[in-house]
Design a protein around this motif. Sequence first.
Motif, PDB file in Angstrom:
ATOM      1  N   THR A  32       0.778  -1.344   0.097  1.00 38.16           N
ATOM      2  CA  THR A  32       0.000  -0.005  -0.053  1.00 38.16           C
ATOM      3  C   THR A  32       0.871   1.110   0.059  1.00 38.16           C
ATOM      4  OG1 THR A  32      -1.701  -1.035   1.370  1.00 38.16           O
ATOM      5  CG2 THR A  32      -1.917   1.127   1.156  1.00 38.16           C
ATOM      6  N   VAL A  33       1.902   1.314   0.709  1.00 38.05           N
ATOM      7  CA  VAL A  33       2.730   2.444   0.883  1.00 38.05           C
ATOM      8  C   VAL A  33       3.371   2.469  -0.630  1.00 38.05           C
ATOM      9  CG1 VAL A  33       4.876   3.563   1.885  1.00 38.05           C
ATOM     10  CG2 VAL A  33       3.199   2.299   3.161  1.00 38.05           C
ATOM     11  N   ALA A  34       4.109   1.570  -0.961  1.00 38.23           N
ATOM     12  CA  ALA A  34       4.724   1.514  -2.282  1.00 38.23           C
ATOM     13  C   ALA A  34       3.956   2.226  -3.460  1.00 38.23           C
ATOM     14  CB  ALA A  34       5.212   0.299  -2.626  1.00 38.23           C
ATOM     15  N   ARG A  35       2.474   1.735  -3.492  1.00 38.19           N
ATOM     16  CA  ARG A  35       1.594   2.226  -4.526  1.00 38.19           C
ATOM     17  C   ARG A  35       1.338   3.411  -4.180  1.00 38.19           C
ATOM     18  NH1 ARG A  35      -2.150  -3.129  -5.035  1.00 38.19           N
ATOM     19  NH2 ARG A  35      -1.167  -4.142  -6.755  1.00 38.19           N
ATOM     20  N   GLU A  36       0.859   3.954  -2.936  1.00 38.05           N
ATOM     21  CA  GLU A  36       0.643   5.320  -2.688  1.00 38.05           C
ATOM     22  C   GLU A  36       1.798   6.249  -2.873  1.00 38.05           C
ATOM     23  OE1 GLU A  36      -2.622   6.405  -2.591  1.00 38.05           O
ATOM     24  OE2 GLU A  36      -3.201   4.256  -3.155  1.00 38.05           O
ATOM     25  N   GLY A  37       2.804   5.993  -2.612  1.00 38.79           N
ATOM     26  CA  GLY A  37       3.933   6.828  -2.476  1.00 38.79           C
ATOM     27  C   GLY A  37       3.919   7.849  -1.347  1.00 38.79           C
ATOM     28  N   SER A  38       3.131   7.338  -0.430  1.00 34.82           N
ATOM     29  CA  SER A  38       2.929   8.091   0.823  1.00 34.82           C
ATOM     30  C   SER A  38       2.556   7.414   2.016  1.00 34.82           C
ATOM     31  CB  SER A  38       1.929   9.307   0.588  1.00 34.82           C
ATOM     32  OG  SER A  38       1.158   9.765   1.771  1.00 34.82           O
ATOM     33  N   PHE A  39       3.141   7.580   3.357  1.00 34.98           N
ATOM     34  CA  PHE A  39       2.553   6.893   4.471  1.00 34.98           C
ATOM     35  C   PHE A  39       1.299   7.506   4.953  1.00 34.98           C
ATOM     36  CE2 PHE A  39       7.174   5.442   4.741  1.00 34.98           C
ATOM     37  CZ  PHE A  39       7.059   4.212   5.572  1.00 34.98           C
ATOM     38  N   THR A  40       1.130   8.789   4.592  1.00 35.45           N
ATOM     39  CA  THR A  40      -0.167   9.315   5.097  1.00 35.45           C
ATOM     40  C   THR A  40      -1.272   8.916   4.367  1.00 35.45           C
ATOM     41  OG1 THR A  40       0.976  11.414   5.510  1.00 35.45           O
ATOM     42  CG2 THR A  40      -1.436  11.588   5.151  1.00 35.45           C
ATOM     43  N   ARG A  41      -1.048   8.659   2.978  1.00 38.15           N
ATOM     44  CA  ARG A  41      -2.258   8.247   2.411  1.00 38.15           C
ATOM     45  C   ARG A  41      -2.765   6.697   2.588  1.00 38.15           C
ATOM     46  NH1 ARG A  41      -0.199  11.413  -1.857  1.00 38.15           N
ATOM     47  NH2 ARG A  41       0.796   9.894  -2.923  1.00 38.15           N
ATOM     48  N   ALA A  42      -1.187   5.873   2.539  1.00 41.59           N
ATOM     49  CA  ALA A  42      -1.412   4.513   3.149  1.00 41.59           C
ATOM     50  C   ALA A  42      -1.971   4.251   4.390  1.00 41.59           C
ATOM     51  CB  ALA A  42      -0.085   3.957   2.911  1.00 41.59           C
TER      52      ALA A  42
ATOM     53  N   ILE B  50       6.584  -1.396   8.594  1.00 37.40           N
ATOM     54  CA  ILE B  50       7.621  -1.345   7.396  1.00 37.40           C
ATOM     55  C   ILE B  50       8.977  -1.436   7.806  1.00 37.40           C
ATOM     56  CG2 ILE B  50       8.557  -0.145   5.498  1.00 37.40           C
ATOM     57  CD1 ILE B  50       5.559  -1.204   4.936  1.00 37.40           C
ATOM     58  N   SER B  51       9.440  -1.027   8.989  1.00 36.62           N
ATOM     59  CA  SER B  51      10.858  -1.046   9.418  1.00 36.62           C
ATOM     60  C   SER B  51      10.913  -2.566  10.010  1.00 36.62           C
ATOM     61  CB  SER B  51      11.028  -0.077  10.674  1.00 36.62           C
ATOM     62  OG  SER B  51      10.775   1.181  10.119  1.00 36.62           O
ATOM     63  N   GLY B  52       9.994  -3.136  10.675  1.00 31.62           N
ATOM     64  CA  GLY B  52       9.995  -4.536  11.037  1.00 31.62           C
ATOM     65  C   GLY B  52       9.989  -5.384   9.892  1.00 31.62           C
ATOM     66  N   LEU B  53       9.417  -5.152   8.940  1.00 35.94           N
ATOM     67  CA  LEU B  53       9.587  -6.080   7.625  1.00 35.94           C
ATOM     68  C   LEU B  53      11.022  -6.066   7.129  1.00 35.94           C
ATOM     69  CD1 LEU B  53       8.468  -7.895   5.413  1.00 35.94           C
ATOM     70  CD2 LEU B  53       7.495  -5.676   4.283  1.00 35.94           C
ATOM     71  N   GLU B  54      11.403  -4.713   7.070  1.00 35.23           N
ATOM     72  CA  GLU B  54      12.857  -4.517   6.500  1.00 35.23           C
ATOM     73  C   GLU B  54      13.893  -5.242   7.329  1.00 35.23           C
ATOM     74  OE1 GLU B  54      12.471  -0.243   3.988  1.00 35.23           O
ATOM     75  OE2 GLU B  54      12.603  -0.129   6.145  1.00 35.23           O
ATOM     76  N   ALA B  55      13.668  -5.156   8.683  1.00 34.25           N
ATOM     77  CA  ALA B  55      14.661  -5.650   9.586  1.00 34.25           C
ATOM     78  C   ALA B  55      14.701  -7.309   9.210  1.00 34.25           C
ATOM     79  CB  ALA B  55      14.244  -5.407  10.926  1.00 34.25           C
ATOM     80  N   ARG B  56      13.423  -7.874   9.277  1.00 32.85           N
ATOM     81  CA  ARG B  56      13.380  -9.275   9.341  1.00 32.85           C
ATOM     82  C   ARG B  56      14.033  -9.958   7.857  1.00 32.85           C
ATOM     83  NH1 ARG B  56       8.701  -8.199  11.402  1.00 32.85           N
ATOM     84  NH2 ARG B  56       7.235  -8.556   9.445  1.00 32.85           N
ATOM     85  N   LEU B  57      13.746  -8.996   6.780  1.00 33.44           N
ATOM     86  CA  LEU B  57      14.334  -9.368   5.568  1.00 33.44           C
ATOM     87  C   LEU B  57      15.733  -9.043   5.425  1.00 33.44           C
ATOM     88  CD1 LEU B  57      11.321  -8.392   3.095  1.00 33.44           C
ATOM     89  CD2 LEU B  57      12.056 -10.678   4.114  1.00 33.44           C
ATOM     90  N   GLU B  58      16.188  -8.265   6.151  1.00 28.26           N
ATOM     91  CA  GLU B  58      17.638  -7.447   6.143  1.00 28.26           C
ATOM     92  C   GLU B  58      17.771  -6.908   4.845  1.00 28.26           C
ATOM     93  OE1 GLU B  58      20.350 -11.006   7.173  1.00 28.26           O
ATOM     94  OE2 GLU B  58      19.690 -10.755   9.190  1.00 28.26           O
ATOM     95  N   ILE B  59      16.933  -6.105   4.451  1.00 26.34           N
ATOM     96  CA  ILE B  59      17.160  -5.245   3.087  1.00 26.34           C
ATOM     97  C   ILE B  59      16.005  -4.048   3.064  1.00 26.34           C
ATOM     98  CG2 ILE B  59      15.498  -6.456   1.663  1.00 26.34           C
ATOM     99  CD1 ILE B  59      17.546  -6.373  -0.632  1.00 26.34           C
ATOM    100  N   ARG B  60      16.496  -2.869   2.705  1.00 29.05           N
ATOM    101  CA  ARG B  60      15.632  -2.001   2.863  1.00 29.05           C
ATOM    102  C   ARG B  60      14.928  -1.759   1.363  1.00 29.05           C
ATOM    103  NH1 ARG B  60      15.234   2.556   5.183  1.00 29.05           N
ATOM    104  NH2 ARG B  60      16.966   2.261   6.374  1.00 29.05           N
ATOM    105  N   LEU B  61      13.435  -1.468   1.637  1.00 31.45           N
ATOM    106  CA  LEU B  61      12.259  -1.871   0.752  1.00 31.45           C
ATOM    107  C   LEU B  61      12.050  -0.301   0.146  1.00 31.45           C
ATOM    108  CD1 LEU B  61      10.091  -4.491   2.419  1.00 31.45           C
ATOM    109  CD2 LEU B  61      11.864  -4.938   0.534  1.00 31.45           C
ATOM    110  N   LEU B  62      12.210   0.645   0.989  1.00 31.42           N
ATOM    111  CA  LEU B  62      11.603   1.705   0.534  1.00 31.42           C
ATOM    112  C   LEU B  62      12.605   3.095   0.735  1.00 31.42           C
ATOM    113  CD1 LEU B  62       8.123   1.779   2.150  1.00 31.42           C
ATOM    114  CD2 LEU B  62       8.662   1.565  -0.252  1.00 31.42           C
TER     115      LEU B  62
END
Length: 316
Positions: free
Chosen positions: A14-24, A39-51
Amino acid sequence: MVRRNLNDLLSFVTVAREGSFTRAAAILGVTQSALSQAISGLEARLEIRLLTRTTRSVSPTAAGERLLQAIGHRFDEIEAELDELSELRDKPAGMVRITCGDHVLKTTLLPKVAPLMHKYPDVKVEFDVNYGFRDIVADRFDAGVRLGDTIDKDMIAVPIGPKLKMAAVATPDYFARHPKPKTPEDLTRHTCINLRFPTQGGLYVWEFARKDKQLNVRVEGQLTLNSTPHIVQAALEGLGLAFLPEEEFAPHIEEGRLTRVLEDWCAPFDGYYLYYPSRRQPSPAFSLVLAALRSQETPGRKRRQPGLLSREEEAG
């Protein structure tokens, strides 16, 4: 097998599609801080930056873009399947999102959809008034409304209104001070109100046709606008000649506030169509909305006399 948190993946999509944390956050019904933590938790688990986050925008990294392309459509498929389950209920339910212009929304869409919403309270409809050409697939709309000759060929297009005609108008006071144009070429000697396309950025070239002759006229004037309601208001203020589909001006012409010229140069053309992707299976809720919009009559709307048809454009 390690189970992933699908809520975090949905948050990312949702954040990636909207390009905005507010709208998402508004779409998902959560706070921005909770969404950021997910999002931070997901990036930490995957050990890679997504946004990639800046003060003005949010965009996917290369890894994020790959993940979005891999899983985004699957959430869409899940949502579509859940919508189709409403067929098993006594009453259809679900959300239908449509992007359109405000005049066609007021004169056609709302009058036709309102009875359906009274009958099916679990059907929800969101109209997005926008003057640009939205990508309904990328922006996750179920459908859009445009004039027939502006729709991409890979879309299913359904007419939702009659043929339209353009109208060139100005106030009686304007014509008391300037001679009425007898041909489209005469417009080059008049003050005209220009329309700028929101998406393309160019100015609309006024198009005329009579019998086998077609004329395109680039007009000049002091004022340029990018929305049709404001052009109508500017014409009523006496700021020059305006050129829009005739229903935009119809009540003002009927009551004498605006005078129409060059009517014999304004030929009928295809009106508004509802369009949607050919590859998408319509949900039960969307099928109901589609059936309502297909109807030829608009509830509570009087038939106009010949020569006063209906219309609008999101110049966009």
